[in-house]
Design an enzyme around this catalytic site. Structure first.
Site, mmCIF file in Angstrom:
data_model
loop_
_atom_site.group_PDB
_atom_site.id
_atom_site.type_symbol
_atom_site.label_atom_id
_atom_site.label_comp_id
_atom_site.label_asym_id
_atom_site.label_seq_id
_atom_site.Cartn_x
_atom_site.Cartn_y
_atom_site.Cartn_z
ATOM 1 N N ASP A 47 -57.225 -14.088 -28.808
ATOM 2 C CA ASP A 47 -57.742 -15.467 -29.153
ATOM 3 C C ASP A 47 -59.113 -15.052 -29.242
ATOM 4 O OD1 ASP A 47 -55.334 -16.722 -28.789
ATOM 5 O OD2 ASP A 47 -55.808 -17.115 -26.535
ATOM 6 N N TYR A 105 -54.396 -6.708 -18.219
ATOM 7 C CA TYR A 105 -55.377 -7.914 -18.337
ATOM 8 C C TYR A 105 -56.439 -7.913 -17.151
ATOM 9 C CZ TYR A 105 -52.592 -9.076 -22.051
ATOM 10 O OH TYR A 105 -51.695 -9.091 -23.296
#
Length: 181
Positions: A47, A105
């Protein structure tokens, strides 16, 4: 390609009309080096504003580049917020997304009264005390296979939103550079 980038000024990975993206920058630079259009395939999309410490991508080239010369040529033509860390030759059937064995992540939170301005692009600032033990107890509910449809974009092209989370841990680390205490 092993890529690192500061995603602050990017509109994500995927090429978008009239927006600066990681894929767009790489295709622009590598296309100029190849004297023709190229398609850079990433291991995943990000994103807007998301950073990467080790994203993998692949591209098919016509010219005979050594990995070191290709890395240097790409880096010499990119802005400083993207860097190719390593280049390796891969088999023709390699696809950075479908050949990936997993993804990791990291979410950083500076939990202190004051946060250094040097962390502002890379961490969330939270002044209230965090209960790391309780966060870890709760994190176990994320483990296993889950359908993440409710958390995905309505514009997502991925048909299957089921993913397997194999590890989720919360750690508290002191970093004197992160705050002024």
């Amino acid at each position: 390609l092993l890529i690192q980038y500061d995603g602050t000024d990017f509109h994500g990975w995927q090429v978008q009309e009239n927006a600066r993206t990681i894929q767009g920058e790489l295709e622009r630079v590598i296309g100029a080096l190849e004297d023709g259009p190229v398609k850079v395939l990433g291991s995943g999309r990000t994103d807007a504003g998301v950073h990467a410490e080790g994203q993998v991508a692949n591209v098919k080239l016509e010219r005979p580049w050594t990995p070191e010369k290709l890395r240097n040529a790409i880096n010499g033509n990119l802005w400083r917020d993207i860097r190719i860390i390593n280049v390796e030759k891969a088999p023709d059937d390699f696809h950075s997304r479908f050949s990936a064995k997993g993804k990791s992540y990291i979410y950083r939170i500076v939990n202190a009264p004051v946060m250094s301005p040097f962390w502002r692009r890379f961490a969330l600032h939270e002044t209230r005390p965090l209960d790391v033990a309780r966060m870890n107890d709760t994190a176990r509910f994320l483990l296993g296979q889950h359908d993440w449809t409710a958390f995905s974009s309505a514009l997502s092209e991925s048909e299957n939103k089921v993913r397997t989370v194999t590890e989720c841990t919360v750690e508290s680390l002191w970093d004197r550079r992160a705050n002024t205490n």
